[in-house]
Each structure stands twice: as C-alpha cells, then as structure tokens.
Motif scaffolding. Structure first.
Motif, PDB file in Angstrom:
ATOM      1  N   HIS A  12       0.864  -1.239  -0.086  1.00  0.00           N
ATOM      2  CA  HIS A  12      -0.009   0.023   0.142  1.00  0.00           C
ATOM      3  C   HIS A  12       0.771   1.148   0.117  1.00  0.00           C
ATOM      4  N   TYR A  13       0.368   2.438  -0.542  1.00  0.00           N
ATOM      5  CA  TYR A  13       1.072   3.495  -0.660  1.00  0.00           C
ATOM      6  C   TYR A  13      -0.148   4.699  -0.189  1.00  0.00           C
ATOM      7  N   ASP A  14       0.398   5.722   0.376  1.00  0.00           N
ATOM      8  CA  ASP A  14      -0.397   6.713   0.685  1.00  0.00           C
ATOM      9  C   ASP A  14       0.024   8.042  -0.066  1.00  0.00           C
ATOM     10  N   GLY A  15      -1.186   8.806  -0.477  1.00  0.00           N
ATOM     11  CA  GLY A  15      -0.927  10.099  -1.277  1.00  0.00           C
ATOM     12  C   GLY A  15      -0.829   9.677  -2.663  1.00  0.00           C
ATOM     13  N   ILE A  41       4.354  -0.086 -10.490  1.00  0.00           N
ATOM     14  CA  ILE A  41       3.046  -0.170 -11.272  1.00  0.00           C
ATOM     15  C   ILE A  41       1.947  -0.304 -10.194  1.00  0.00           C
ATOM     16  N   ILE A  42       0.866   0.536 -10.578  1.00  0.00           N
ATOM     17  CA  ILE A  42      -0.116   0.859  -9.764  1.00  0.00           C
ATOM     18  C   ILE A  42      -1.198  -0.309  -9.896  1.00  0.00           C
ATOM     19  N   THR A  43      -1.276  -1.226  -9.126  1.00  0.00           N
ATOM     20  CA  THR A  43      -2.156  -2.458  -9.253  1.00  0.00           C
ATOM     21  C   THR A  43      -3.550  -2.230  -8.760  1.00  0.00           C
ATOM     22  N   ASP A  44      -3.679  -1.504  -7.963  1.00  0.00           N
ATOM     23  CA  ASP A  44      -5.192  -1.080  -7.680  1.00  0.00           C
ATOM     24  C   ASP A  44      -5.411   0.349  -7.037  1.00  0.00           C
ATOM     25  N   TYR A  45      -6.009   1.241  -7.629  1.00  0.00           N
ATOM     26  CA  TYR A  45      -6.027   2.633  -7.466  1.00  0.00           C
ATOM     27  C   TYR A  45      -6.700   2.707  -6.102  1.00  0.00           C
ATOM     28  N   ASP A  46      -8.008   2.013  -6.235  1.00  0.00           N
ATOM     29  CA  ASP A  46      -9.023   2.228  -5.214  1.00  0.00           C
ATOM     30  C   ASP A  46      -8.287   2.051  -3.741  1.00  0.00           C
ATOM     31  N   GLU A  47      -7.667   0.748  -3.838  1.00  0.00           N
ATOM     32  CA  GLU A  47      -6.857   0.260  -2.435  1.00  0.00           C
ATOM     33  C   GLU A  47      -5.567   0.729  -2.423  1.00  0.00           C
ATOM     34  N   LEU A  66       5.975  -4.815   5.972  1.00  0.00           N
ATOM     35  CA  LEU A  66       4.724  -4.643   5.238  1.00  0.00           C
ATOM     36  C   LEU A  66       3.845  -4.874   6.450  1.00  0.00           C
ATOM     37  N   ALA A  67       2.487  -4.269   6.386  1.00  0.00           N
ATOM     38  CA  ALA A  67       1.503  -4.471   7.358  1.00  0.00           C
ATOM     39  C   ALA A  67       0.786  -5.768   7.227  1.00  0.00           C
ATOM     40  N   ASP A  68       0.482  -6.732   8.387  1.00  0.00           N
ATOM     41  CA  ASP A  68      -0.086  -7.911   8.143  1.00  0.00           C
ATOM     42  C   ASP A  68      -1.805  -7.642   8.434  1.00  0.00           C
ATOM     43  N   ASP A  69      -2.438  -7.244   7.506  1.00  0.00           N
ATOM     44  CA  ASP A  69      -3.632  -6.887   8.015  1.00  0.00           C
ATOM     45  C   ASP A  69      -4.620  -7.993   7.739  1.00  0.00           C
ATOM     46  N   GLY A  70      -3.889  -9.307   7.382  1.00  0.00           N
ATOM     47  CA  GLY A  70      -4.901 -10.492   7.337  1.00  0.00           C
ATOM     48  C   GLY A  70      -5.536 -10.748   5.978  1.00  0.00           C
ATOM     49  N   ASN A  71      -5.454  -9.473   4.969  1.00  0.00           N
ATOM     50  CA  ASN A  71      -6.219  -9.961   3.676  1.00  0.00           C
ATOM     51  C   ASN A  71      -5.333 -10.452   2.381  1.00  0.00           C
ATOM     52  N   GLY A  72      -3.794 -10.539   2.865  1.00  0.00           N
ATOM     53  CA  GLY A  72      -3.092 -11.054   1.831  1.00  0.00           C
ATOM     54  C   GLY A  72      -2.747 -10.338   0.606  1.00  0.00           C
ATOM     55  N   ASP A  73      -3.245  -8.980   0.787  1.00  0.00           N
ATOM     56  CA  ASP A  73      -2.933  -8.034  -0.399  1.00  0.00           C
ATOM     57  C   ASP A  73      -1.430  -7.617  -0.487  1.00  0.00           C
ATOM     58  N   GLU A  74      -0.671  -7.867   0.501  1.00  0.00           N
ATOM     59  CA  GLU A  74       0.720  -7.260   0.559  1.00  0.00           C
ATOM     60  C   GLU A  74       1.660  -8.349   0.695  1.00  0.00           C
ATOM     61  N   GLY A  75       2.860  -8.229   0.114  1.00  0.00           N
ATOM     62  CA  GLY A  75       3.929  -9.016   0.282  1.00  0.00           C
ATOM     63  C   GLY A  75       4.461  -9.622  -0.987  1.00  0.00           C
ATOM     64  N   SER A  76       5.487 -10.627  -1.165  1.00  0.00           N
ATOM     65  CA  SER A  76       5.959 -11.025  -2.211  1.00  0.00           C
ATOM     66  C   SER A  76       5.066 -12.068  -3.068  1.00  0.00           C
TER      67      SER A  76
END
Length: 93
Positions: A12-15, A41-47, A66-76
C-alpha cells in the motif's frame, strides 16, 4: 533485471503514486535494487496498491516491513515467465 531470481512485491502507498526513489527510501534499500524498466506499477488505485520487481533477497528485507492486515494483498508474489501455449497461429484454418 527480470530473471528467475526476481519476485514482485505489492504494498500500500499513501498519497500520490510513488516513484522508484520513493519506494527505495520507504524500505531502506538502494534504488538500483528495484527493476527500473518494470518501475512502480499501480495494481489497484482504489486500494492504493502498487508493485515493484526486486531480487528475492531484497523482498526478504521488505516483507517484514509490510502490514499484516490479514487480507493477503501485501507481500512477495512469484514472477512467472509468460510464454505462449503451443505453436504460433498463422491465421490459416
């Protein structure tokens, strides 16, 4: 840089969308370790998710940050070679 020893790292990125320099600074790595040809590469503008391509050894340093928010969208994630299936189509049937 893209070879069998690279992986995609999504985060995730901010701004505004980050640059290669922004990503390197955020994770404390040298810019040269991020595949400049692949870029950010922006993979999801909304998220607000983006992806970079790095060697596996660099991903191992980024993943713990990376944050471990449980949804699995961050990582390698693997970076499989994309190749055609079967012989090329010559247009004739």
């Amino acid at each position: 840089m893209a070879d069998d020893n690279t992986v995609m790292v999504q985060f995730h990125y901010d701004g505004k969308a980050p640059t290669v320099a922004d990503v390197a600074a955020r994770f404390g790595i040298d810019e040269a370790l991020i595949d400049a040809e692949f870029g950010v590469i922006i993979t999801d503008y909304d998220e607000q998710l983006c992806t970079v391509l790095v060697p596996m050894s660099v991903a191992a340093k980024i993943d713990p940050q990376l944050a471990d928010d449980g949804n699995g969208d961050e990582g390698s994630f693997s970076n499989p070679r994309i190749e055609p299936f079967g012989p090329p189509d010559d247009g004739e049937e």
